[in-house]
Design an enzyme around this catalytic site. Structure first.
Site, PDB file in Angstrom:
ATOM      1  N   HIS A 309       4.844  19.249  27.176  1.00  0.00           N
ATOM      2  CA  HIS A 309       5.891  19.537  28.644  1.00  0.00           C
ATOM      3  C   HIS A 309       5.093  19.220  29.035  1.00  0.00           C
ATOM      4  O   HIS A 309       4.202  18.118  29.700  1.00  0.00           O
ATOM      5  CB  HIS A 309       5.663  21.528  28.631  1.00  0.00           C
ATOM      6  CG  HIS A 309       6.740  21.665  29.064  1.00  0.00           C
ATOM      7  ND1 HIS A 309       6.689  21.533  30.194  1.00  0.00           N
ATOM      8  CD2 HIS A 309       8.164  22.300  29.101  1.00  0.00           C
ATOM      9  CE1 HIS A 309       7.639  22.210  30.903  1.00  0.00           C
ATOM     10  NE2 HIS A 309       8.825  22.481  30.431  1.00  0.00           N
ATOM     11  N   ASP A 366      10.810  25.935  23.537  1.00  0.00           N
ATOM     12  CA  ASP A 366      11.674  25.644  22.014  1.00  0.00           C
ATOM     13  C   ASP A 366      11.242  26.485  20.766  1.00  0.00           C
ATOM     14  O   ASP A 366      11.638  25.636  19.574  1.00  0.00           O
ATOM     15  CB  ASP A 366      11.919  24.261  22.069  1.00  0.00           C
ATOM     16  CG  ASP A 366      13.319  24.324  23.636  1.00  0.00           C
ATOM     17  OD1 ASP A 366      14.094  25.311  23.440  1.00  0.00           O
ATOM     18  OD2 ASP A 366      13.369  23.152  24.105  1.00  0.00           O
TER      19      ASP A 366
HETATM   20  N1  ACO Z   1       3.966  14.924  19.680  1.00  0.00           N
HETATM   21  C1  ACO Z   1       3.645  13.763  19.534  1.00  0.00           C
HETATM   22  N2  ACO Z   1       3.055  13.670  20.368  1.00  0.00           N
HETATM   23  C2  ACO Z   1       3.252  13.653  21.835  1.00  0.00           C
HETATM   24  C3  ACO Z   1       4.116  15.001  22.262  1.00  0.00           C
HETATM   25  C4  ACO Z   1       4.826  15.258  20.526  1.00  0.00           C
HETATM   26  N3  ACO Z   1       5.758  16.843  20.372  1.00  0.00           N
HETATM   27  N4  ACO Z   1       4.550  15.108  23.363  1.00  0.00           N
HETATM   28  C5  ACO Z   1       4.303  14.141  23.214  1.00  0.00           C
HETATM   29  N5  ACO Z   1       3.121  13.048  22.885  1.00  0.00           N
HETATM   30  C6  ACO Z   1       2.020  12.758  23.505  1.00  0.00           C
HETATM   31  C7  ACO Z   1       2.764  11.116  23.751  1.00  0.00           C
HETATM   32  O1  ACO Z   1       3.088  10.609  22.952  1.00  0.00           O
HETATM   33  C8  ACO Z   1       1.960  10.720  24.024  1.00  0.00           C
HETATM   34  O2  ACO Z   1       0.689   9.921  23.876  1.00  0.00           O
HETATM   35  P1  ACO Z   1       0.059   8.894  24.495  1.00  0.00           P
HETATM   36  O3  ACO Z   1      -0.501   8.988  25.714  1.00  0.00           O
HETATM   37  O4  ACO Z   1      -0.702   8.134  23.218  1.00  0.00           O
HETATM   38  O5  ACO Z   1       1.219   7.288  24.675  1.00  0.00           O
HETATM   39  C9  ACO Z   1       1.503  11.622  25.425  1.00  0.00           C
HETATM   40  O6  ACO Z   1       1.385  12.544  24.349  1.00  0.00           O
HETATM   41  C10 ACO Z   1       2.172  12.093  26.950  1.00  0.00           C
HETATM   42  O7  ACO Z   1       3.857  12.330  26.270  1.00  0.00           O
HETATM   43  P2  ACO Z   1       4.466  11.604  26.910  1.00  0.00           P
HETATM   44  O8  ACO Z   1       6.110  12.320  27.036  1.00  0.00           O
HETATM   45  O9  ACO Z   1       4.303  10.868  28.091  1.00  0.00           O
HETATM   46  O10 ACO Z   1       4.835  13.288  27.934  1.00  0.00           O
HETATM   47  P3  ACO Z   1       5.717  13.951  29.081  1.00  0.00           P
HETATM   48  O11 ACO Z   1       5.628  14.476  30.270  1.00  0.00           O
HETATM   49  O12 ACO Z   1       6.786  12.450  29.143  1.00  0.00           O
HETATM   50  O13 ACO Z   1       7.006  14.231  27.730  1.00  0.00           O
HETATM   51  C11 ACO Z   1       7.933  15.937  26.453  1.00  0.00           C
HETATM   52  C12 ACO Z   1       7.044  15.741  28.075  1.00  0.00           C
HETATM   53  C13 ACO Z   1       8.999  14.970  26.833  1.00  0.00           C
HETATM   54  C14 ACO Z   1       8.187  17.454  26.498  1.00  0.00           C
HETATM   55  C15 ACO Z   1       7.226  15.802  25.376  1.00  0.00           C
HETATM   56  O14 ACO Z   1       6.075  15.959  24.680  1.00  0.00           O
HETATM   57  C16 ACO Z   1       8.414  15.834  23.823  1.00  0.00           C
HETATM   58  O15 ACO Z   1       8.793  14.487  23.267  1.00  0.00           O
HETATM   59  N6  ACO Z   1       7.773  16.793  23.302  1.00  0.00           N
HETATM   60  C17 ACO Z   1       9.368  16.777  22.029  1.00  0.00           C
HETATM   61  C18 ACO Z   1      10.555  17.154  22.268  1.00  0.00           C
HETATM   62  C19 ACO Z   1       9.762  19.145  23.468  1.00  0.00           C
HETATM   63  O16 ACO Z   1      10.272  19.888  22.719  1.00  0.00           O
HETATM   64  N7  ACO Z   1      11.215  18.981  24.631  1.00  0.00           N
HETATM   65  C20 ACO Z   1      11.197  20.527  24.957  1.00  0.00           C
HETATM   66  C21 ACO Z   1      10.165  20.233  26.478  1.00  0.00           C
HETATM   67  S1  ACO Z   1      10.495  21.598  27.015  1.00  0.00           S
HETATM   68  C22 ACO Z   1      12.190  22.555  27.498  1.00  0.00           C
HETATM   69  O17 ACO Z   1      13.121  21.446  27.809  1.00  0.00           O
HETATM   70  C23 ACO Z   1      12.743  23.445  27.784  1.00  0.00           C
END
Ligand code: ACO
Length: 431
Positions: A309, A366
């Site tokens: 998140h 979620d």
């Molecule tokens: N699975 C694997 N790796 C992940 C995940 C995941 N679900 N989420 C983040 N990471 C990793 C990224 O690859 C990144 O790794 P790195 O530092 O080695 O490059 C690191 O964690 C940080 O991730 P970001 O994408 O930069 O974090 P951000 O805060 O921008 O994104 C997000 C948050 C979009 C929710 C992300 O965690 C994600 O895509 N999760 C899966 C989708 C999801 O569940 N969305 C629902 C969010 S809740 C809502 O909207 C109600």
């Protein structure tokens, strides 16, 4: 940049300026850069607005480090325990929880405005049967301003209550009708007999050959899930609503933009992705270790849906409530859902894996909601629609707050230009 108590000094090659440090009601600090460009010619670069406070807001408080979520000062756990969704909608939109009489009047107003204009009903039938219900929802919400144009015609202030209750009420009807359209079923009108959530379930599931009888546990689950989704400060869809509102667009148009923003798989679409992921793991017989390895593999675009998140760097407080509810719903079923078992194993393995620990990746709201919806007989394609129904009071509250914000300005970020310098156009035959 040096920060003293109420002042930050920015030292640039050309000059040094003082910026005001604001401390909010919870003690969090921010640097006011409103005069930055005017005074220095510089702008800030902040992709995804990760460090940017776009407004002052009194609606929702999120503390991502401590896992706190409050609506207008009330803890989410407290609201889920003591209130239903209509009361929480009243809290968000009007600023206070209703007393008994206000609660009654509000529910009655929502019932009164729940029908759809007959031309609008016909409009549904022109969507292809395989249209995603989010495309129907966003189109129909935008078209409410065509069917109910009063807000554009006269002083909006006089119409705000009417418009807000129309939207809260009609969006539920639109959501249920989009499901009926998808399934080739006749529409079921809302009924005075039912509460807000019962009505929605009845509009979804009642047929002439199978009368719907509200299941109290399902009604409670729907109330809880809608409350959990009701607001989350400046998330992607709420920011979209505020940005569209900032151009002076009407409430329906602004909320339609919120629906579109919510649809994406990184936001409200994630609950559908979680369900598909769990179904796939089950169908293909993948091991939990294989899935976790895939999520960690940088060459694989796969992410563990329902994990991570932007704000929560600890367990999402909404996920805790959803997990509890999920167990309660499934305990009441005669069969055990293999998807819950997969989800719990995934969570356990991920939470002890250094990749997830180092990046503070925890289950988000979620992760468990899809399993609950699934157990209630709600198809995957409707998950995001339900999220939108829940988020609606939050969107409305932010739209209203923006209207009364004395510092409001049209939203218009700057950019760091990375394109070519000036070029001359060659005649077509020379290109
Ligand atoms: N699975 C694997 N790796 C992940 C995940 C995941 N679900 N989420 C983040 N990471 C990793 C990224 O690859 C990144 O790794 P790195 O530092 O080695 O490059 C690191 O964690 C940080 O991730 P970001 O994408 O930069 O974090 P951000 O805060 O921008 O994104 C997000 C948050 C979009 C929710 C992300 O965690 C994600 O895509 N999760 C899966 C989708 C999801 O569940 N969305 C629902 C969010 S809740 C809502 O909207 C109600």
């Amino acid at each position: 940049m040096d920060i003293e108590k109420n002042k930050a000094t920015l030292i640039l090659p050309e000059k040094e300026i003082n910026l005001t440090v604001l401390t909010d009601n919870m003690g969090d600090r921010s640097i006011d850069i409103t005069s930055l460009r005017k005074e220095t010619g510089y702008i800030t670069y902040d992709p995804g607005f990760v460090n940017t406070g776009s407004c002052m807001s009194s609606i929702c408080y999120v503390n991502g480090e401590q896992g706190i979520l409050r609506y207008r000062g009330y803890d989410i756990e407290d609201l889920v325990e003591q209130c239903d969704f209509v009361e929480v909608a009243h809290l968000l939109v009007k600023g206070e929880l209703p007393n008994l009489e206000e609660r009654h009047l509000y529910a009655e107003m929502l019932n009164r405005h729940s029908l759809l204009h007959v031309d609008m009903r016909n409009f549904f039938r022109d969507f292809p049967q395989d249209a995603h219900p989010m495309s129907i929802l966003s189109a129909m919400v935008a078209s409410l301003s065509a069917f109910y144009p009063e807000i554009a015609d006269v002083d909006p202030e006089e119409n705000v209550d009417l418009t807000v209750s129309r939207l809260l009420s009609k969006m539920r009807t639109i959501a249920a009708f989009s499901y009926r359209q998808m399934n080739g079923l006749d529409f079921v009108d809302p009924s005075y007999k039912f509460s807000y959530c019962e009505n929605f379930l009845n509009m979804m599931f009642h047929t002439s050959v199978n009368a719907y009888v509200p299941d109290p546990l399902h009604v409670k689950a729907l109330n809880t899930l809608l409350i959990l989704h009701a607001d989350h400060e400046q998330n992607c869809s709420t920011s979209a609503v505020r940005l569209v509102a900032s151009s002076d667009a009407n409430l329906y148009a602004s909320v339609a933009a919120g629906c579109c923003a919510l649809w994406g798989s990184k936001h409200g679409g994630a609950n559908q992705e979680v369900m598909q992921m769990l179904l796939e793991i089950h169908a293909q017989g993948l091991t939990i270790e294989e899935v976790i390895a895939k999520a960690k593999d940088k060459d694989d675009p796969f992410r563990l849906h329902g994990f991570g998140h932007r704000v929560y760097k600890t367990y999402d407080p909404r996920a805790k409530i959803a997990k509890r509810l999920c167990r309660q719903i499934l305990d009441s079923e005669t069969h055990t859902d293999p998807l819950l078992k997969i989800a719990m194993e995934l969570e356990e393995v991920a939470l002890s894996d250094p990749y997830f620990i180092e990046r503070n990746l925890y289950p988000n709201v979620d992760f468990y909601t899809g399993i609950i919806f699934h157990a209630m007989g709600i198809p995957e394609s409707m998950f995001t629609v339900l999220f939108a129904m829940g988020r609606l009071p939050g969107w409305i509250a932010h739209w209203l707050e923006w209207r009364h914000d004395p510092y409001q300005k049209i939203g218009r970020p700057r950019q760091v230009y990375s394109g070519p310098h000036v070029r001359k156009v060659s005649p077509l035959e020379d290109r």
